[in-house]
Design a protein around this motif. Structure first.
Motif, mmCIF file in Angstrom:
data_model
loop_
_atom_site.group_PDB
_atom_site.id
_atom_site.type_symbol
_atom_site.label_atom_id
_atom_site.label_comp_id
_atom_site.label_asym_id
_atom_site.label_seq_id
_atom_site.Cartn_x
_atom_site.Cartn_y
_atom_site.Cartn_z
ATOM 1 N N TRP A 68 20.673 -26.405 -83.418
ATOM 2 C CA TRP A 68 20.706 -27.789 -83.894
ATOM 3 C C TRP A 68 21.798 -27.960 -84.942
ATOM 4 C CZ3 TRP A 68 18.391 -29.260 -88.875
ATOM 5 C CH2 TRP A 68 18.500 -30.615 -89.137
ATOM 6 N N ASN A 69 21.897 -26.985 -85.847
ATOM 7 C CA ASN A 69 22.890 -27.014 -86.915
ATOM 8 C C ASN A 69 24.313 -27.074 -86.351
ATOM 9 O OD1 ASN A 69 23.074 -25.053 -90.019
ATOM 10 N ND2 ASN A 69 24.211 -26.833 -89.407
ATOM 11 N N THR A 71 25.350 -28.720 -83.971
ATOM 12 C CA THR A 71 25.680 -30.082 -83.529
ATOM 13 C C THR A 71 26.003 -31.017 -84.690
ATOM 14 O OG1 THR A 71 23.379 -30.881 -83.582
ATOM 15 C CG2 THR A 71 24.143 -29.807 -81.539
ATOM 16 N N TRP A 72 25.884 -30.543 -85.900
ATOM 17 C CA TRP A 72 26.134 -31.391 -87.061
ATOM 18 C C TRP A 72 27.588 -31.851 -87.070
ATOM 19 C CZ3 TRP A 72 23.510 -29.187 -92.073
ATOM 20 C CH2 TRP A 72 22.118 -29.149 -91.879
ATOM 21 N N ASN A 73 27.756 -33.037 -87.583
ATOM 22 C CA ASN A 73 29.097 -33.603 -87.721
ATOM 23 C C ASN A 73 29.675 -33.131 -89.060
ATOM 24 O OD1 ASN A 73 31.393 -35.090 -87.386
ATOM 25 N ND2 ASN A 73 30.474 -37.030 -87.986
ATOM 26 N N VAL A 74 30.330 -31.980 -89.012
ATOM 27 C CA VAL A 74 30.914 -31.408 -90.227
ATOM 28 C C VAL A 74 32.429 -31.527 -90.133
ATOM 29 C CG1 VAL A 74 29.001 -29.810 -90.577
ATOM 30 C CG2 VAL A 74 30.993 -29.071 -89.288
#
Length: 197
Positions: A68-69, A71-74
């Protein structure tokens, strides 16, 4: 030669940043530093088994939140830094011989586990509990700091999960050796997997 220097740097970083401050704090400000840190007495066999089972049983959850991490928008710079870090780790963990495996187990699994657990669970978490008066909130805050200090945004949540488990083991047992062994299990299994595959 560069890989050798990187490994020495990794060792010194663990010792100087985590081990030394925790040891100095416990030695100077506590009348019984080994007891304060939870290093005395040694854990019993059943405790060790339960701690290792607790760590092993949450690895699926750490993997789930890690996916899940990802997929973060970083920011792209964070993704590039993570890619560089992973490339560096792959180079450091190139292990053509059993001797290389043993050296990496020492440098990646054993030394960081001892140093980080002394610092985060043995000192930081205890001070947080004393400051806030809230045990589980302190465990969670410590896990966030533990994850953040590693500087990898795309693996942040997985380390929070592992940090919470390590903190819970310490709260429930009062024995830091159990946290160290659980931490060694996590790091060491990754080293062994890289050696094998």
């Amino acid at each position: 030669n560069l890989i050798g220097y990187l490994k020495i740097t990794q060792f010194l970083y663990s010792v100087i940043v985590y081990f030394v401050p925790a040891a100095i704090f416990a030695y100077l400000w506590q009348p019984y530093p080994m007891s304060y840190l939870g290093l005395s007495p040694a854990p019993k066999g059943l405790q060790v088994l339960l701690a290792l089972m607790a760590m092993y049983s949450v690895l699926w959850a750490a993997g789930f939140v890690s996916d899940w991490n990802q997929t973060w928008n970083v920011p792209e710079t964070a993704r590039n830094m993570q890619a560089q870090t992973e490339k560096l780790i792959r180079v450091m963990l190139r292990m053509p011989t059993v001797k290389d495996l043993l050296i990496n187990l020492l440098l990646v699994a054993i030394v960081p586990s001892i140093a980080e657990e002394l610092f985060f669970r043995g000192v930081f978490q205890r001070l947080m509990i004393k400051r806030t008066g809230k045990v589980w909130l302190s465990v969670f805050i410590t896990a966030i700091f533990f994850s953040a200090i590693h500087g990898e945004m795309l693996d942040f949540m997985a380390r929070v999960v592992l940090g919470v488990v390590l903190g819970a083991i310490y709260v429930l047992s009062g024995n830091l050796w159990l946290c160290i062994l659980a931490h060694v299990l996590n790091n060491g299994s990754q080293v062994i997997m890289m050696y094998m595959f």
